[in-house]
Scaffold this active site. Structure first.
Site, PDB file in Angstrom:
ATOM      1  N   TYR A 120      36.503  28.027  34.844  1.00 13.56           N
ATOM      2  CA  TYR A 120      35.443  28.898  34.341  1.00 13.56           C
ATOM      3  C   TYR A 120      35.749  29.392  32.932  1.00 13.56           C
ATOM      4  O   TYR A 120      36.896  29.702  32.624  1.00 13.56           O
ATOM      5  CB  TYR A 120      35.285  30.113  35.273  1.00 13.56           C
ATOM      6  CG  TYR A 120      34.184  31.034  34.830  1.00 13.56           C
ATOM      7  CD1 TYR A 120      32.861  30.714  35.132  1.00 13.56           C
ATOM      8  CD2 TYR A 120      34.431  32.174  34.088  1.00 13.56           C
ATOM      9  CE1 TYR A 120      31.826  31.530  34.703  1.00 13.56           C
ATOM     10  CE2 TYR A 120      33.397  32.993  33.664  1.00 13.56           C
ATOM     11  CZ  TYR A 120      32.103  32.662  33.965  1.00 13.56           C
ATOM     12  OH  TYR A 120      31.079  33.464  33.545  1.00 13.56           O
ATOM     13  N   TRP A 122      33.854  30.492  28.718  1.00 17.13           N
ATOM     14  CA  TRP A 122      32.817  30.338  27.699  1.00 17.13           C
ATOM     15  C   TRP A 122      33.192  29.366  26.590  1.00 17.13           C
ATOM     16  O   TRP A 122      32.332  28.977  25.817  1.00 17.13           O
ATOM     17  CB  TRP A 122      32.469  31.704  27.109  1.00 17.13           C
ATOM     18  CG  TRP A 122      31.342  32.361  27.820  1.00 17.13           C
ATOM     19  CD1 TRP A 122      31.294  32.708  29.143  1.00 17.13           C
ATOM     20  CD2 TRP A 122      30.086  32.761  27.260  1.00 17.13           C
ATOM     21  NE1 TRP A 122      30.083  33.299  29.431  1.00 17.13           N
ATOM     22  CE2 TRP A 122      29.323  33.354  28.286  1.00 17.13           C
ATOM     23  CE3 TRP A 122      29.534  32.685  25.982  1.00 17.13           C
ATOM     24  CZ2 TRP A 122      28.044  33.862  28.083  1.00 17.13           C
ATOM     25  CZ3 TRP A 122      28.257  33.201  25.783  1.00 17.13           C
ATOM     26  CH2 TRP A 122      27.525  33.773  26.826  1.00 17.13           C
TER      27      TRP A 122
HETATM   28  N1  LIG Z   1      36.878  43.844  34.269  1.00 14.77           N
HETATM   29  C1  LIG Z   1      35.935  42.997  33.875  1.00 14.77           C
HETATM   30  N2  LIG Z   1      36.215  41.683  33.776  1.00 14.77           N
HETATM   31  C2  LIG Z   1      35.261  40.825  33.364  1.00 14.77           C
HETATM   32  C3  LIG Z   1      33.962  41.269  33.029  1.00 14.77           C
HETATM   33  C4  LIG Z   1      33.683  42.657  33.158  1.00 14.77           C
HETATM   34  O1  LIG Z   1      32.546  43.110  32.913  1.00 14.77           O
HETATM   35  N3  LIG Z   1      34.704  43.490  33.558  1.00 14.77           N
HETATM   36  N4  LIG Z   1      33.018  40.371  32.603  1.00 14.77           N
HETATM   37  C5  LIG Z   1      33.145  38.999  33.090  1.00 14.77           C
HETATM   38  C6  LIG Z   1      32.228  38.062  32.443  1.00 14.77           C
HETATM   39  S1  LIG Z   1      30.551  38.477  32.483  1.00 14.77           S
HETATM   40  C7  LIG Z   1      32.634  36.887  31.912  1.00 14.77           C
HETATM   41  S2  LIG Z   1      31.454  35.743  31.403  1.00 14.77           S
HETATM   42  C8  LIG Z   1      34.055  36.520  31.835  1.00 14.77           C
HETATM   43  C9  LIG Z   1      34.414  35.767  30.546  1.00 14.77           C
HETATM   44  O2  LIG Z   1      35.620  35.117  30.700  1.00 14.77           O
HETATM   45  P1  LIG Z   1      36.019  33.835  29.830  1.00 14.77           P
HETATM   46  O3  LIG Z   1      34.812  33.018  29.524  1.00 14.77           O
HETATM   47  O4  LIG Z   1      37.146  33.156  30.503  1.00 14.77           O
HETATM   48  O5  LIG Z   1      36.518  34.525  28.489  1.00 14.77           O
HETATM   49  P2  LIG Z   1      36.724  33.907  27.034  1.00 14.77           P
HETATM   50  O6  LIG Z   1      37.592  34.878  26.297  1.00 14.77           O
HETATM   51  O7  LIG Z   1      35.411  33.600  26.434  1.00 14.77           O
HETATM   52  O8  LIG Z   1      37.554  32.598  27.316  1.00 14.77           O
HETATM   53  C10 LIG Z   1      37.314  31.399  26.662  1.00 14.77           C
HETATM   54  C11 LIG Z   1      38.650  30.757  26.308  1.00 14.77           C
HETATM   55  O9  LIG Z   1      38.380  29.456  25.803  1.00 14.77           O
HETATM   56  C12 LIG Z   1      39.176  29.224  24.646  1.00 14.77           C
HETATM   57  N5  LIG Z   1      38.457  28.221  23.837  1.00 14.77           N
HETATM   58  C13 LIG Z   1      37.539  28.404  22.857  1.00 14.77           C
HETATM   59  N6  LIG Z   1      37.104  27.220  22.394  1.00 14.77           N
HETATM   60  C14 LIG Z   1      37.748  26.248  23.092  1.00 14.77           C
HETATM   61  C15 LIG Z   1      37.699  24.822  23.078  1.00 14.77           C
HETATM   62  O10 LIG Z   1      36.982  24.189  22.320  1.00 14.77           O
HETATM   63  N7  LIG Z   1      38.501  24.173  23.981  1.00 14.77           N
HETATM   64  C16 LIG Z   1      39.337  24.825  24.844  1.00 14.77           C
HETATM   65  N8  LIG Z   1      40.082  24.100  25.673  1.00 14.77           N
HETATM   66  N9  LIG Z   1      39.406  26.180  24.853  1.00 14.77           N
HETATM   67  C17 LIG Z   1      38.610  26.878  24.010  1.00 14.77           C
HETATM   68  C18 LIG Z   1      39.290  30.578  23.983  1.00 14.77           C
HETATM   69  O11 LIG Z   1      40.433  30.616  23.129  1.00 14.77           O
HETATM   70  C19 LIG Z   1      39.390  31.514  25.208  1.00 14.77           C
HETATM   71  O12 LIG Z   1      40.726  31.721  25.589  1.00 14.77           O
HETATM   72  O13 LIG Z   1      34.856  37.697  31.936  1.00 14.77           O
HETATM   73  C20 LIG Z   1      34.561  38.451  33.111  1.00 14.77           C
HETATM   74  N10 LIG Z   1      35.560  39.498  33.292  1.00 14.77           N
HETATM   75  N1  LIG Z   2      29.652  41.548  22.009  1.00  7.66           N
HETATM   76  C1  LIG Z   2      29.657  40.929  23.205  1.00  7.66           C
HETATM   77  N2  LIG Z   2      28.479  40.648  23.823  1.00  7.66           N
HETATM   78  C2  LIG Z   2      28.479  40.047  25.026  1.00  7.66           C
HETATM   79  C3  LIG Z   2      29.672  39.653  25.672  1.00  7.66           C
HETATM   80  C4  LIG Z   2      30.907  39.969  25.010  1.00  7.66           C
HETATM   81  O1  LIG Z   2      32.009  39.682  25.520  1.00  7.66           O
HETATM   82  N3  LIG Z   2      30.855  40.595  23.795  1.00  7.66           N
HETATM   83  N4  LIG Z   2      29.627  38.985  26.878  1.00  7.66           N
HETATM   84  C5  LIG Z   2      28.357  38.349  27.249  1.00  7.66           C
HETATM   85  C6  LIG Z   2      28.324  38.020  28.679  1.00  7.66           C
HETATM   86  S1  LIG Z   2      29.182  36.639  29.194  1.00  7.66           S
HETATM   87  C7  LIG Z   2      27.587  38.707  29.582  1.00  7.66           C
HETATM   88  S2  LIG Z   2      27.531  38.189  31.198  1.00  7.66           S
HETATM   89  C8  LIG Z   2      26.809  39.892  29.187  1.00  7.66           C
HETATM   90  C9  LIG Z   2      27.088  41.028  30.169  1.00  7.66           C
HETATM   91  O2  LIG Z   2      26.076  41.963  30.169  1.00  7.66           O
HETATM   92  P1  LIG Z   2      26.326  43.320  30.973  1.00  7.66           P
HETATM   93  O3  LIG Z   2      27.085  43.050  32.201  1.00  7.66           O
HETATM   94  O4  LIG Z   2      25.030  44.002  31.141  1.00  7.66           O
HETATM   95  O5  LIG Z   2      27.219  44.095  29.893  1.00  7.66           O
HETATM   96  P2  LIG Z   2      28.325  45.239  29.991  1.00  7.66           P
HETATM   97  O6  LIG Z   2      28.606  45.632  28.570  1.00  7.66           O
HETATM   98  O7  LIG Z   2      29.477  44.826  30.802  1.00  7.66           O
HETATM   99  O8  LIG Z   2      27.590  46.425  30.732  1.00  7.66           O
HETATM  100  C10 LIG Z   2      26.468  47.074  30.170  1.00  7.66           C
HETATM  101  C11 LIG Z   2      26.571  48.558  30.401  1.00  7.66           C
HETATM  102  O9  LIG Z   2      26.378  48.898  31.757  1.00  7.66           O
HETATM  103  C12 LIG Z   2      26.855  50.218  31.925  1.00  7.66           C
HETATM  104  N5  LIG Z   2      27.269  50.450  33.298  1.00  7.66           N
HETATM  105  C13 LIG Z   2      28.440  50.137  33.888  1.00  7.66           C
HETATM  106  N6  LIG Z   2      28.430  50.510  35.199  1.00  7.66           N
HETATM  107  C14 LIG Z   2      27.213  51.080  35.413  1.00  7.66           C
HETATM  108  C15 LIG Z   2      26.594  51.659  36.566  1.00  7.66           C
HETATM  109  O10 LIG Z   2      27.135  51.718  37.660  1.00  7.66           O
HETATM  110  N7  LIG Z   2      25.325  52.128  36.398  1.00  7.66           N
HETATM  111  C16 LIG Z   2      24.675  52.075  35.205  1.00  7.66           C
HETATM  112  N8  LIG Z   2      23.437  52.531  35.143  1.00  7.66           N
HETATM  113  N9  LIG Z   2      25.247  51.534  34.105  1.00  7.66           N
HETATM  114  C17 LIG Z   2      26.485  51.043  34.222  1.00  7.66           C
HETATM  115  C18 LIG Z   2      28.023  50.378  30.989  1.00  7.66           C
HETATM  116  O11 LIG Z   2      27.913  51.592  30.287  1.00  7.66           O
HETATM  117  C19 LIG Z   2      27.928  49.150  30.117  1.00  7.66           C
HETATM  118  O12 LIG Z   2      28.077  49.418  28.733  1.00  7.66           O
HETATM  119  O13 LIG Z   2      27.161  40.326  27.878  1.00  7.66           O
HETATM  120  C20 LIG Z   2      27.174  39.252  26.926  1.00  7.66           C
HETATM  121  N10 LIG Z   2      27.276  39.800  25.609  1.00  7.66           N
HETATM  122 MO   LIG Z   3      29.354  36.766  31.454  1.00 11.40          MO
END
Ligand SMILES: Nc1nc2c(c(=O)[nH]1)N[C@H]1C(S)=C(S)[C@@H](COP(=O)(O)OP(=O)(O)OC[C@H]3O[C@@H](n4cnc5c(=O)[nH]c(N)nc54)[C@H](O)[C@@H]3O)O[C@H]1N2
Ligand SMILES: Nc1nc2c(c(=O)[nH]1)N[C@H]1C(S)=C(S)[C@@H](COP(=O)(O)OP(=O)(O)OC[C@H]3O[C@@H](n4cnc5c(=O)[nH]c(N)nc54)[C@H](O)[C@@H]3O)O[C@H]1N2
Ligand SMILES: [Mo]
Length: 782
Positions: A120, A122
């Protein structure tokens, strides 16, 4: 050759196009440094592009293939030295021979069902060098398949729930209420979790125009009201002029139930709509009114649960009635215990208001989370690399990885089934960072200790790379050519190469091609094409579709010289939900009843105690205690995408004393003797990390916000639960699924205590490469 010599020959000042998940940009070399500037057509560019220049040649990059000493000396097998061992550098030929042999061993002894290739993550923008597509294609073609993962960390709960109750998940999120509709039609937006601009500025694949801020400003100027429900004021931008209802985290379902209770008891709900377009409302209404369980879900009932005064709840319900109202529920709400419930309750609330399917009204689930929601779909297909056929049918819900590795054969519930975890010997990761995305990292370390072999392709020394047995250095996006695009953005970008590969780094494609050859599948994998030939080949699909529509369809070389190509887009027509509203009998929803399921017979029949047959307030188990009195909100970071390029200038510039910044309310800070800028220790029974305190009234009292993405940096990896000195919240979060229905990630919320850190401040070492092994440590026989 120096970078300058390699990259600036001829055209020192010429900007070339490229793109990323956070925006389209141009870059050029000037006096030996890379300069980036946003695409001129972007009204509101994303500062994250500024992470590139310093990241490109940073010491955190991986220069050559590495093999963990213990694995090299003792061979494959479980080993708790992962993450604390030394690495031995190796040549590409030697490492590919070694890994080819190991892949053959696992395939021939255990079969492809012992390989976890869920991988998994991005990775980077670019349709060809997309690491997920590359690793899956490789495992299918050279190994006969792999155990995959389903769903995402983003929407683990909602993507399983929505098909049962609302229809197609992609339609609901991507072809539904748009930003343009909000600007023109909406009277009131009630956003649970907000629609933070930091989040909508990102989209997988590319994004050329950041329109959200402008659309919110237009809506506001027209008289639309925005109401934010959530723990952080910053979750809606200033342009929205939002009212802020700061509820206790994890209590939104109770608030929604009380809003609906008020609507029903005051006769403000849309009975005609509910009768015609929904199934099971009467069952749910009995629950709302307390006829089913003796507890009416009144505003007075919800007030102590949510921390929102009863009068405010009643007033809000009355305000929603009779307006073009849009209910938004952020992904974050479902990334928590019982995460299915707020998604379902939000749908029920939008239905009770009778608004679903109207322009600018109804249910904008996840609108604002990512820049491919609320936009128009492209009308032509994008270049796409075929991944071949996976002959292994087994899978896990993506966030159950540690459970799988720790309990081979163990049972678990998922979407109405009882399944068993596979027995995995080899884990292959390319393009993701589990030490970023997974919860309870001390548990994850134990999980990764169980396998025979962990292979990681990375561009930098992430904690995941440090835990691997075989580390293969890959190029960064700037070091290769690709085509950038996403399904809901009108610009396709010729991603020009801007730098030579760092050290010995290779493209993922070339690494897999070399391995495939060693496994007897070279020709099948490459089809005899170079990377450039693949780009030309993949481009053809889009070119043909453009030509068929009678639109300008330049050949590949012309596209490459132009640098960008406008794609036609589909109309903003409200998608499946609008079609259903206009013709409920002729265009039923793809749910069992063909309607919006306020009560689901199917889900009720699964008899999950943690996910009943309709939206229900299930009091959370994981709440503040005397030992862990604060909620931790672990949300998305503003200055980077997840953990990517955390060593870049933009991300580093936002840290304080090199640590991630954690925000807390002045009352909570004062009670602990913490001042703005102090280094604090955040801890609970699972782990501890340091962070720099930001003291602000924009956070609800009782909450501390620590974004994800600072690289895991254990002060002493020999310890059982080492302190992370950098501020990675996943040392604190719990590794449990949302429910037996979806088993989604629950990382958004946890509980912890905070104190002033008074010891000697350990340095941040996350970006220093692990020390290479000494020469005499070469494997025997060398
Ligand atoms: N506590 C907590 N944890 C969370 C979340 C949260 O809200 N709270 N949010 C979750 C969500 S929504 C998501 S989507 C995940 C994201 O989790 P990930 O998608 O695993 O996070 P990234 O940091 O985007 O990891 C991408 C990795 O790919 C590497 N990379 C970039 N380009 C390339 C390439 O061309 N080739 C290869 N082989 N590698 C490359 C980058 O250096 C990086 O280490 O995290 C989740 N984790
Ligand atoms: N700059 C930046 N943008 C991103 C990403 C990133 O890593 N960096 N990741 C991308 C990805 S993969 C995803 S999936 C999306 C994720 O999109 P989301 O999951 O919606 O994003 P978050 O910032 O984790 O959460 C949004 C807000 O929800 C609020 N929140 C947390 N818990 C609660 C709750 O119990 N109730 C309410 N009402 N609010 C709560 C927090 O204040 C938080 O700032 O974002 C995307 N956009
Ligand atoms: Mo995500």
């Amino acid at each position: 050759m120096t970078d300058k010599a390699a990259n600036t020959r001829g055209a020192e000042a010429e900007y070339r196009p490229h793109t990323s998940h956070w925006g389209v940009f141009d870059a050029r070399w000037q006096d030996g440094t890379l300069e980036v500037r946003p695409y001129a057509g972007d009204p509101d560019p994303n500062g994250i592009i500024d992470n590139f220049p310093a990241a490109l040649r940073h010491q955190a990059r991986i220069a050559q293939p590495m093999v963990r000493r213990g694995w090299l000396e003792r061979g494959p097998g479980p080993d708790d030295r992962r993450g604390r061992d030394e690495f031995v550098p190796m040549s590409w030929d030697a490492v590919l021979d070694l890994l080819g042999g190991e892949l053959r061993r696992v395939r021939d002894t255990h079969g492809p069902g012992a390989v976890f290739g869920g991988s998994y993550g991005w990775a980077s923008a670019g349709r060809f060098h997309h690491a997920q597509s590359q690793v899956h294609r490789f495992l299918n073609m050279a190994m006969g398949g792999y155990v995959r993962s389903v769903n995402s960390y983003s929407s683990g709960a909602s993507s399983v729930l929505v098909p049962h109750i609302l229809g197609n998940y992609e339609e609901l999120t991507k072809n539904n209420v748009s930003w343009e509709q909000i600007a023109e039609h909406t009277d009131i937006v009630l956003a649970f979790g907000g629609m933070a601009l930091k989040n909508s500025m990102v989209a997988g694949g590319s994004v050329s125009q950041h329109v959200e801020r402008g659309c919110m400003a237009r809506a506001k100027a027209r008289g639309c009201d925005f109401v934010l429900v959530g723990p952080l004021r910053s979750d809606l931008p200033e342009e929205a002029g939002a009212e802020w209802i700061s509820n206790i985290p994890g209590t939104d379902t109770a608030l929604m139930l009380a809003l609906m209770h008020t609507l029903v008891t005051e006769g403000l709900h849309d009975r005609v709509y509910l009768d015609r377009f929904t199934a099971g409302w009467p069952v749910f209404e009995r629950y709302l009114l307390g006829e089913a369980d003796g507890q009416p879900k009144t505003a007075a009932w919800a007030a102590p649960i949510t921390g929102v005064p009863a009068e405010e709840i009643v007033a809000l319900a009355r305000r929603l009635h009779g307006k073009r109202a849009l209910i938004v529920v952020a992904h974050s709400l479902q990334r928590a215990e019982h995460g299915e419930q707020p998604v379902w309750a939000g749908a029920a609330l939008a239905a009770a208001l009778g608004q679903i399917g109207l322009p600018g009204g109804g249910y904008g689930y996840a609108l604002g989370a990512i820049a491919y929601y609320g936009r128009r779909a492209n009308a032509v297909p994008l270049p796409t690399l075929a991944q071949g056929r996976n002959r292994v049918t087994d899978f896990i819900p993506v966030a159950r990885i540690a459970d799988m590795l720790l309990n081979p054969g163990g049972p678990y519930r998922y979407n109405g089934q009882t399944r068993a975890y596979p027995d995995i010997k080899l884990v292959y990761w390319a393009g993701g960072n589990p030490f970023h995305h997974h919860q309870d990292l001390n548990r994850l370390r134990h999980a990764f200790a169980q396998v025979d072999t962990l292979v990681v392709h990375e561009l930098a020394w992430t904690a995941t790379a440090r835990h691997a047995d075989i580390v293969l250095p890959c190029t960064m996006t700037l070091e290769r050519e690709d085509i950038g695009a996403n399904s809901h953005d009108p610009l396709m970008v010729a991603m020009h190469k801007l730098a030579e590969p760092f050290g010995e780094a290779r493209d993922d494609y070339d690494i897999f091609a070399g391995l495939a050859e060693r496994l007897g599948a070279g020709e099948v994998f490459t089809e005899g094409r170079t990377s450039r030939q693949w780009l030309e080949h993949l481009y053809e699909r889009t070119r043909t579709a453009l030509a068929e529509k009678g639109l300008p369809a330049p050949d590949f070389n012309t596209f490459w010289q132009l640098g960008r190509l406008e794609l036609p887009q589909a109309p903003d027509d409200g998608g499946e939900q609008r079609r259903f509203r206009n013709d409920p009998e002729g265009q039923p929803l793809p749910t069992p009843s063909g309607k919006i399921e306020i009560f689901s017979e199917t889900i009720a029949s699964y008899a999950e105690p943690d996910c009943p047959g309709h939206a229900t307030w299930l009091a959370p188990q994981h709440v503040p205690t005397p030992e862990a009195p604060l909620f931790v909100v672990a949300n998305q970071p503003a200055t980077r995408l997840h953990s990517q390029l955390d060593f870049g200038g933009h991300s580093a510039g936002a840290k304080r004393r090199g640590r991630e910044v954690a925000s807390l309310h002045p009352d909570d800070a004062a009670a602990r003797g913490i001042a703005d800028g102090d280094i604090i220790r955040i801890f609970n029974e699972r782990g501890a990390c340091l962070a720099a305190a930001r003291v602000t009234e924009d956070v609800r009292p009782g909450v501390i916000q620590l974004p994800t993405g600072a690289w895991y940096d254990p002060v002493d990896p020999e310890e059982e639960k080492p302190l992370c000195v950098h501020g990675n919240p996943n040392v604190l979060t719990r590794d449990v699924g949302t429910s037996g229905l979806a088993q989604g990630c629950t990382g958004q919320l946890t509980v912890a205590e905070v104190e002033l850190f008074t010891g000697n401040l350990p340095p941040v070492r996350a970006f220093e490469p692990p020390v290479p092994a000494r020469a005499e440590a070469e494997p025997a026989g060398n």
